[in-house]
Scaffold this motif. Structure first.
Motif, PDB file in Angstrom:
ATOM      1  N   ASN A  69       0.735  -0.969  -0.006  1.00 24.07           N
ATOM      2  CA  ASN A  69       0.114  -0.403   0.133  1.00 24.07           C
ATOM      3  C   ASN A  69       0.948   1.596   0.169  1.00 24.07           C
ATOM      4  N   ILE A  70       1.179   1.158   1.073  1.00 22.53           N
ATOM      5  CA  ILE A  70       3.096   1.890   0.598  1.00 22.53           C
ATOM      6  C   ILE A  70       3.603   2.692  -0.709  1.00 22.53           C
ATOM      7  N   ASN A  72       1.641   2.511  -3.496  1.00 19.69           N
ATOM      8  CA  ASN A  72       0.932   2.064  -4.079  1.00 19.69           C
ATOM      9  C   ASN A  72       0.589   3.865  -4.117  1.00 19.69           C
ATOM     10  N   ALA A  73       0.785   4.251  -2.929  1.00 22.51           N
ATOM     11  CA  ALA A  73       0.994   5.365  -2.855  1.00 22.51           C
ATOM     12  C   ALA A  73       1.929   6.566  -3.033  1.00 22.51           C
ATOM     13  N   THR A 115      -3.531  -6.434  -4.821  1.00 22.67           N
ATOM     14  CA  THR A 115      -2.805  -5.834  -4.522  1.00 22.67           C
ATOM     15  C   THR A 115      -2.020  -4.937  -6.071  1.00 22.67           C
ATOM     16  N   ILE A 262       4.666  11.310   0.093  1.00 22.56           N
ATOM     17  CA  ILE A 262       3.787  10.302   1.295  1.00 22.56           C
ATOM     18  C   ILE A 262       4.070  11.942   2.210  1.00 22.56           C
ATOM     19  N   THR A 266      -1.781  11.451   4.167  1.00 26.50           N
ATOM     20  CA  THR A 266      -1.487  10.074   3.127  1.00 26.50           C
ATOM     21  C   THR A 266      -1.475   8.924   3.740  1.00 26.50           C
ATOM     22  N   SER A 269      -3.950   7.385   5.576  1.00 24.60           N
ATOM     23  CA  SER A 269      -4.978   6.703   5.112  1.00 24.60           C
ATOM     24  C   SER A 269      -4.292   5.611   4.871  1.00 24.60           C
ATOM     25  N   VAL A 270      -3.126   5.128   4.539  1.00 22.66           N
ATOM     26  CA  VAL A 270      -2.290   4.017   3.943  1.00 22.66           C
ATOM     27  C   VAL A 270      -2.746   3.165   5.179  1.00 22.66           C
ATOM     28  N   GLU A 273      -5.909   1.679   5.420  1.00 23.01           N
ATOM     29  CA  GLU A 273      -6.132   0.898   4.488  1.00 23.01           C
ATOM     30  C   GLU A 273      -5.648  -0.920   4.995  1.00 23.01           C
ATOM     31  N   SER A 274      -4.093  -0.221   5.143  1.00 22.66           N
ATOM     32  CA  SER A 274      -3.680  -1.998   5.751  1.00 22.66           C
ATOM     33  C   SER A 274      -3.681  -2.576   6.837  1.00 22.66           C
TER      34      SER A 274
END
Length: 430
Positions: A69-70, A72-73, A115, A262, A266, A269-270, A273-274
């Motif tokens: 997820n990191i 992706n961000a 993912t 990031i 951000t 939110s990461v 979501e994780s």
């Protein structure tokens, strides 16, 4: 079957029909089994706590989810896309080839098919339609098929779970997934070339040679992540479990300090979501322990092993039967259910036939990945339909060449175990 098993099965079927969350369905099935067999309902808690606290390697799962997820961000997907485009974008059907290459690179960082599809896969789908003129259904089908590589090339969340179930070495499984992962990529690219030639898809973007150093330079730091991750595991600097935390930390350094994509908001939110994704995965694993208890209590694994022994199958015949079973079940069941419920049932038979557990793990995991793109269930097909807002029917019509390509890889790996076991044996795993 006993009354307890009939009760468990009925509960699971009813829960599935009313579309309850899978983890809740499995917990309900376990509770129904305990009630029907007049056992202490406290076993629900006891089985979960005893099993999960004994498996420290479970810590790796939320860490790999966080790392993905990191990434992706942090715009890593865009950088990888540009580098892959410079390599293979110039060929017929180039955008499709780029999608596969990006998935292979991102696979060495995320370990999750969903993912991969939701991160770089969504970027790839848009680029295929915008630059390559791909029909929406075909673009989504290529992306879904390419995402199946993620749980085969290490690190891999399904392989971590398989190691928990089977006792196989995670290091050996990670090594064993490399060659099959590249074979999957090659097979998909051949299928894309065939489709591109038949449908006259355009040649992809040609990146001038003078521009390549800058393109690869932007992606260079992103490509250090798999080197650090896998190099650390295989040199013994850290364990596969610790590697998950290293991956998350290294991705955070790149996203926050290097790429500066990031910030605090951000990152919040990461992490949120994780946490949601990790909770969902862990609940699923926990609920499977209850079903596994019911299976063990009923002696199903022993009876199945005895039935297979009575058939007097050889190792290759047994593997053919396993492939057929999982390919059919994959049309209707989630791969995690098959991994957590059905694999423990057939592992005793595999061991009795002397089948290498590392080889067995790669083959069954590839079966589950094919199931992710096989209608009518095909989780990745639903994911792409939802993310790209493309009708599911269009994707299903386009997916079949890629299902056949991956099926061919499965057949080759099944017949030639040495392809899978070459690297583990080279590094001293037996």
């Amino acid at each position: 079957m006993t009354t307890g098993l009939w009760t468990l099965l009925a509960t699971v079927v009813i829960g599935g029909l009313v579309r309850l969350p899978l983890a809740l369905v499995m917990f309900a099935g376990g509770a129904a089994y305990l009630f029907a067999t007049r056992q202490d309902i406290g076993l629900l808690v006891g089985q979960v706590m005893n099993q999960m606290t004994a498996m420290y390697v479970l810590v790796a799962i939320p860490m790999f989810i966080l790392a993905a997820n990191i990434m992706n961000a942090a715009s890593i997907s865009d950088r990888l896309w540009a580098a892959a485009n410079a390599l293979v974008g110039r060929f017929r059907g180039g955008m499709g080839h780029v999608t596969v290459v990006v998935s292979m690179i991102f696979s060495s960082m995320s370990g999750s098919a969903v993912t991969d599809a939701a991160g770089p896969g969504l970027v790839a789908t848009r680029q295929m339609q915008r630059i390559g003129g791909y029909p929406p259904g075909l673009a989504c089908a290529i992306t879904a098929a390419a995402a199946t590589i993620a749980p085969i090339i290490p690190p891999s969340i399904p392989l971590v779970i398989y190691a928990l179930i089977s006792g196989a070495s995670i290091g050996a499984l990670f090594l064993a997934g490399l060659v099959p992962g590249f074979l999957m990529g090659a097979a998909l690219m051949l299928a894309i070339r065939a489709v591109a030639g038949r449908r006259a898809l355009p040649v992809g973007e040609v990146v001038p040679i003078r521009a390549m150093p800058a393109v690869f330079g932007r992606a260079a730091l992103s490509l250090t992540l798999p080197v650090v991750l896998l190099g650390g595991i295989w040199t013994g600097v850290f364990t596969p479990t610790e590697a998950a935390a290293v991956a998350a930390f290294w991705a955070l350094i790149l996203g926050a300090a290097v790429y500066r994509r990031i910030g605090i908001r951000t990152l919040g939110s990461v992490f949120g979501e994780s946490a949601r994704q990790s909770a969902s995965t862990m609940l699923l694993i926990a609920s499977a322990f209850i079903l596994n208890y019911a299976i063990a209590n009923e002696g199903l694994a022993a009876r199945l092993a005895l039935a297979i022994t009575d058939l007097q199958l050889g190792p290759m015949q047994f593997m053919a039967l396993v492939n057929l079973l999982f390919l059919v079940l994959g049309c209707f069941l989630d791969g995690s259910v098959m991994m957590l419920v059905f694999v423990p049932l057939i592992l005793p038979s595999a061991k009795a036939l002397g089948i290498d557990l590392t080889y067995f793990g790669i083959v069954v995991t590839l079966n589950f990945m094919i199931g992710l793109i096989t209608p009518p269930y095909g989780l990745l097909l639903f994911v792409m339909a939802s993310l790209a807002r493309v009708p599911l029917g269009q994707i299903i019509r386009e997916i079949w060449p890629f299902v056949l390509a991956l099926g061919g890889v499965l057949a080759v790996l099944t017949v030639f175990p040495s392809i899978t076991l070459f690297l583990p044996r080279l590094f001293g795993y037996e």
